[in-house]
Structure formats: structure tokens, C-alpha cells
Scaffold this active site. Structure first.
Site, PDB file in Angstrom:
ATOM      1  N   ASP A  10       0.879  -1.170   0.000  1.00 28.65           N
ATOM      2  CA  ASP A  10       0.000   0.000   0.000  1.00 28.65           C
ATOM      3  C   ASP A  10       0.915   1.218   0.000  1.00 28.65           C
ATOM      4  O   ASP A  10       2.117   1.109   0.247  1.00 28.65           O
ATOM      5  CB  ASP A  10      -0.899  -0.008   1.250  1.00 28.65           C
ATOM      6  CG  ASP A  10      -1.810   1.215   1.316  1.00 28.65           C
ATOM      7  OD1 ASP A  10      -2.290   1.664   0.263  1.00 28.65           O
ATOM      8  OD2 ASP A  10      -2.032   1.732   2.421  1.00 28.65           O
ATOM      9  N   SER A  11       0.325   2.394  -0.230  1.00 29.88           N
ATOM     10  CA  SER A  11       1.118   3.617  -0.151  1.00 29.88           C
ATOM     11  C   SER A  11       1.527   3.925   1.288  1.00 29.88           C
ATOM     12  O   SER A  11       2.437   4.701   1.521  1.00 29.88           O
ATOM     13  CB  SER A  11       0.299   4.787  -0.704  1.00 29.88           C
ATOM     14  OG  SER A  11      -0.940   4.869  -0.027  1.00 29.88           O
ATOM     15  N   TYR A  42      -0.406   8.395  -2.720  1.00 32.71           N
ATOM     16  CA  TYR A  42      -0.521   8.066  -4.135  1.00 32.71           C
ATOM     17  C   TYR A  42      -1.748   8.756  -4.762  1.00 32.71           C
ATOM     18  O   TYR A  42      -1.820   8.943  -5.968  1.00 32.71           O
ATOM     19  CB  TYR A  42      -0.701   6.555  -4.324  1.00 32.71           C
ATOM     20  CG  TYR A  42       0.543   5.703  -4.153  1.00 32.71           C
ATOM     21  CD1 TYR A  42       1.749   6.245  -3.683  1.00 32.71           C
ATOM     22  CD2 TYR A  42       0.514   4.349  -4.479  1.00 32.71           C
ATOM     23  CE1 TYR A  42       2.873   5.430  -3.532  1.00 32.71           C
ATOM     24  CE2 TYR A  42       1.639   3.544  -4.345  1.00 32.71           C
ATOM     25  CZ  TYR A  42       2.811   4.083  -3.861  1.00 32.71           C
ATOM     26  OH  TYR A  42       3.918   3.283  -3.735  1.00 32.71           O
ATOM     27  N   GLY A  43      -2.721   9.088  -3.917  1.00 30.00           N
ATOM     28  CA  GLY A  43      -4.043   9.488  -4.405  1.00 30.00           C
ATOM     29  C   GLY A  43      -4.068  10.717  -5.287  1.00 30.00           C
ATOM     30  O   GLY A  43      -4.988  10.901  -6.082  1.00 30.00           O
ATOM     31  N   CYS A  73      -4.018  -1.101  -2.045  1.00 31.15           N
ATOM     32  CA  CYS A  73      -4.203   0.347  -2.179  1.00 31.15           C
ATOM     33  C   CYS A  73      -5.173   0.558  -3.342  1.00 31.15           C
ATOM     34  O   CYS A  73      -4.950   0.038  -4.445  1.00 31.15           O
ATOM     35  CB  CYS A  73      -2.860   0.988  -2.496  1.00 31.15           C
ATOM     36  SG  CYS A  73      -2.932   2.733  -2.940  1.00 31.15           S
ATOM     37  N   GLU A 152      -5.171  10.091   8.951  1.00 28.49           N
ATOM     38  CA  GLU A 152      -3.782   9.995   9.431  1.00 28.49           C
ATOM     39  C   GLU A 152      -3.615  10.749  10.752  1.00 28.49           C
ATOM     40  O   GLU A 152      -2.860  10.340  11.623  1.00 28.49           O
ATOM     41  CB  GLU A 152      -2.825  10.604   8.402  1.00 28.49           C
ATOM     42  CG  GLU A 152      -2.656   9.792   7.152  1.00 28.49           C
ATOM     43  CD  GLU A 152      -1.474   8.841   7.213  1.00 28.49           C
ATOM     44  OE1 GLU A 152      -0.414   9.241   7.720  1.00 28.49           O
ATOM     45  OE2 GLU A 152      -1.626   7.705   6.747  1.00 28.49           O
ATOM     46  N   CYS A 184     -11.150   3.606  -0.402  1.00 29.80           N
ATOM     47  CA  CYS A 184      -9.813   4.085  -0.044  1.00 29.80           C
ATOM     48  C   CYS A 184      -9.464   3.439   1.287  1.00 29.80           C
ATOM     49  O   CYS A 184     -10.321   3.353   2.182  1.00 29.80           O
ATOM     50  CB  CYS A 184      -9.827   5.605   0.094  1.00 29.80           C
ATOM     51  SG  CYS A 184      -8.282   6.279   0.736  1.00 29.80           S
ATOM     52  N   THR A 185      -8.229   2.989   1.385  1.00 29.86           N
ATOM     53  CA  THR A 185      -7.824   2.235   2.575  1.00 29.86           C
ATOM     54  C   THR A 185      -8.032   3.003   3.880  1.00 29.86           C
ATOM     55  O   THR A 185      -8.240   2.397   4.926  1.00 29.86           O
ATOM     56  CB  THR A 185      -6.328   1.891   2.473  1.00 29.86           C
ATOM     57  OG1 THR A 185      -5.619   3.097   2.178  1.00 29.86           O
ATOM     58  CG2 THR A 185      -6.075   0.865   1.411  1.00 29.86           C
ATOM     59  N   HIS A 186      -7.967   4.324   3.832  1.00 34.47           N
ATOM     60  CA  HIS A 186      -8.035   5.110   5.070  1.00 34.47           C
ATOM     61  C   HIS A 186      -9.453   5.375   5.562  1.00 34.47           C
ATOM     62  O   HIS A 186      -9.639   5.722   6.718  1.00 34.47           O
ATOM     63  CB  HIS A 186      -7.347   6.463   4.859  1.00 34.47           C
ATOM     64  CG  HIS A 186      -5.855   6.393   4.936  1.00 34.47           C
ATOM     65  ND1 HIS A 186      -5.115   5.643   4.077  1.00 34.47           N
ATOM     66  CD2 HIS A 186      -4.988   6.980   5.795  1.00 34.47           C
ATOM     67  CE1 HIS A 186      -3.837   5.773   4.381  1.00 34.47           C
ATOM     68  NE2 HIS A 186      -3.734   6.584   5.418  1.00 34.47           N
TER      69      HIS A 186
HETATM   70  N1  DGL Z   1      -3.847   3.921  -0.068  1.00 32.82           N
HETATM   71  C1  DGL Z   1      -4.541   4.955  -0.793  1.00 32.82           C
HETATM   72  C2  DGL Z   1      -5.809   4.390  -1.400  1.00 32.82           C
HETATM   73  O1  DGL Z   1      -6.350   3.400  -0.956  1.00 32.82           O
HETATM   74  C3  DGL Z   1      -4.906   6.127   0.089  1.00 32.82           C
HETATM   75  C4  DGL Z   1      -3.746   6.972   0.499  1.00 32.82           C
HETATM   76  C5  DGL Z   1      -2.992   7.609  -0.649  1.00 32.82           C
HETATM   77  O2  DGL Z   1      -3.483   8.576  -1.268  1.00 32.82           O
HETATM   78  O3  DGL Z   1      -1.905   7.124  -0.920  1.00 32.82           O
HETATM   79  O4  DGL Z   1      -6.288   4.926  -2.377  1.00 32.82           O
END
Ligand code: DGL
Length: 266
Positions: A10-11, A42-43, A73, A152, A184-186
Site C-alpha cells: 500500500d502507499s 498516491y491518491g 491500495c 492519518e 480508499c484504505t483510510h
Molecule cells: N492507499 C490509498 C488508497 O487506498 C490512500 C492513500 C494515498 O493517497 O496514498 O487509495
């Protein structure tokens, strides 16, 4: 039977939710995790850049002789899953298709909302996956870039977070969706505020459980399942700031994490 580990990347910390599910559903499997904290997020980056990052992340994991790679991710799945599937020699599983399957199954009204990073929403990957699974589904997509920072920071139930959530989600609530995909993972961390905007009836889905079922299926089909005992074999790597990763990761999972190692090659 194959005791090689599963690679997950993941990022940052978000993919730990998938590791959690792997440990629950597939306890005999060992995981090597890579969080690309040096290049997070990464988003907001271009498809080309995210694809190159995803390629390098996969290369890092292949250095541990992983038998399968989970792209945990959403943004990397949206931008790079096809590329990785074509170029890697091990099976690759992304989070979008399984997340879409879970959403279609949950929706009765067939009005489904999807939220994610700018990259994920702009790619149209969820929109395509949902309507491919069920062409009668109407999809309402919304990028929520500020949500990642709020998660975060641990601002999961602040007044400021609620205001931002209203900005992003009011149009989806007004569209009368019955299922909202947390693409999105978060975002699972922000369920308290998302729930307050969307109301008690809305069904919130994320892909961790479904993607892990898919991993189990791919392992079975390819005779890659482990017969070993994985309890102590997991390893966690990041490309920067392992201590911060551990702190945010522990908040994320609500439990202690083992040692987090700094990756020396990415
Ligand atoms: N891991 C990214 C996602 O699931 C979220 C965080 C990012 O922008 O890197 O899209």
C-alpha cells in the site's frame, strides 16, 4: 502446498486492514508487507507515476519470493492492476473488483455511492467494475482527498471532520444511495463522521474482507496454499519513518504491531 509468503503493498498504513483480514481468514499464511511511506500519498499523483511506484513496490516484495501479491491500495489498483497482471509472474489481486462485488451484493435500491482518492475516482475503475457486475446499478462517485489526512491525524470524530464530510457526502445522501463504498484504505477510520452524515440506514462497505476471500480462492485454484503456521512469520517494511508507521498503524488496527523495518531497496 506452498509456504512462501504473500506480499501486500500500500502507499502507507491503510493496507494493514487487509493484513488483518488475511491473519483472520488465512491464519496459515505468512505476509510480507510494504508501505511506501516515503512516497505517500498516491491518491493525488498521475497514473504513470503510481504505475511506476506499484511496479517498484512489487519488485521489492518479489525479492522475498512471495507467491502472490495483493495491491491493498485502491489508487494503485485503479492505476496499475492491469499493468502488474500483465508483467508479473505471480498472481496479483487488487481491491477494487472485490469491493465492487461486496457493494452490489449489499445494495437493494441499486443506487451505489463510491468515495476514494482523486486518482481512484478519476480512473473510473469502481464505476466500471460496479456496472459490469450489475448494469442496472446507478453509481454516484465522489473524490474525498482531505479524508486521508484526517484519518492519518486521527481526527475521526472532530467537528472539522464532520464539516468536511458534509461537503463531500451531502450530494450522495441527497442522491438516496443505499450503499456507500469506502474506496480508499483510510476511510474505514472515518466511519464515525461518515455515518453521521449518511445516517444509520446507509450500508458502508470496504474491500478488506472480500479481497481476502479472493486471495484464498486464488491460492486454492493455483495450489499455493500453505500448510504451515504463520503466527510469528510476518514482516513489515516501509520506505520511510518506521516509528511513525507503527504509531499510526497501531491506531489504525487498534492493536500492537511487531517491529517495522526500513526497506533498503524499493
Ligand atoms: N492507499 C490509498 C488508497 O487506498 C490512500 C492513500 C494515498 O493517497 O496514498 O487509495
Amino acid at each position: 502446498m506452498d509456504r512462501r509468503p504473500i506480499g501486500v503493498f500500500d502507499s502507507g498504513v491503510g493496507g494493514l486492514t487487509v493484513v488483518n483480514e488475511i491473519q483472520r481468514q488465512l491464519p496459515k499464511e505468512r505476509v510480507v508487507y510494504f508501505g511506501d511511506t516515503a512516497r505517500f500519498p498516491y491518491g493525488s499523483k498521475s497514473v504513470e507515476t503510481v504505475t511506476e511506484f506499484a511496479r517498484q513496490d512489487s519488485q521489492f516484495l518479489l525479492g522475498f519470493d512471495v507467491k502472490l501479491i495483493v495491491v491493498a491500495c485502491n489508487t494503485a489498483t485503479a492505476c496499475a492492476l492491469d499493468y502488474l497482471g500483465e508483467h508479473l509472474t505471480v498472481p496479483v489481486v487488487g481491491v477494487i473488483e472485490p469491493g465492487a462485488v461486496a457493494a452490489v451484493r449489499a445494495s437493494r435500491k441499486k443506487f451505489v455511492g463510491v468515495i476514494g482518492t482523486q486518482g481512484t475516482i478519476a480512473s473510473g475503475a469502481y464505476q466500471r467494475a460496479l456496472t459490469r457486475i450489475d448494469p442496472s446499478i446507478s453509481v454516484f462517485a465522489q473524490a474525498c482527498p482531505l479524508f486521508v489526512s484526517l484519518a492519518e491525524e486521527g481526527w475521526t470524530d472532530r467537528a472539522a471532520s464532520l464539516l468536511i464530510a458534509h461537503e463531500y457526502l451531502d450530494p450522495l445522501r441527497e442522491a438516496m444511495i443505499d450503499v456507500l463504498v469506502l474506496g480508499c484504505t483510510h476511510y474505514p477510520l472515518l466511519i464515525p463522521v461518515i455515518r453521521r452524515v449518511m445516517g444509520p440506514e446507509a450500508i458502508l462497505t470496504d474491500s478488506a474482507a472480500e479481497v481476502t476471500r479472493e486471495v484464498g480462492r486464488v491460492l486454492r485454484e493455483n495450489e499455493l496454499e500453505s500448510d504451515g503456521n504463520a503466527v510469528s512469520g510476518h514482516r513489515f517494511f516501509v520506505s520511510d519513518a518506521p516509528l511513525k508507521f507503527r504509531e499510526v498503524g497501531e491506531r489504525f488496527l487498534g492493536r500492537a504491531l511487531p517491529t517495522v523495518e526500513l526497506a533498503t531497496a524499493g
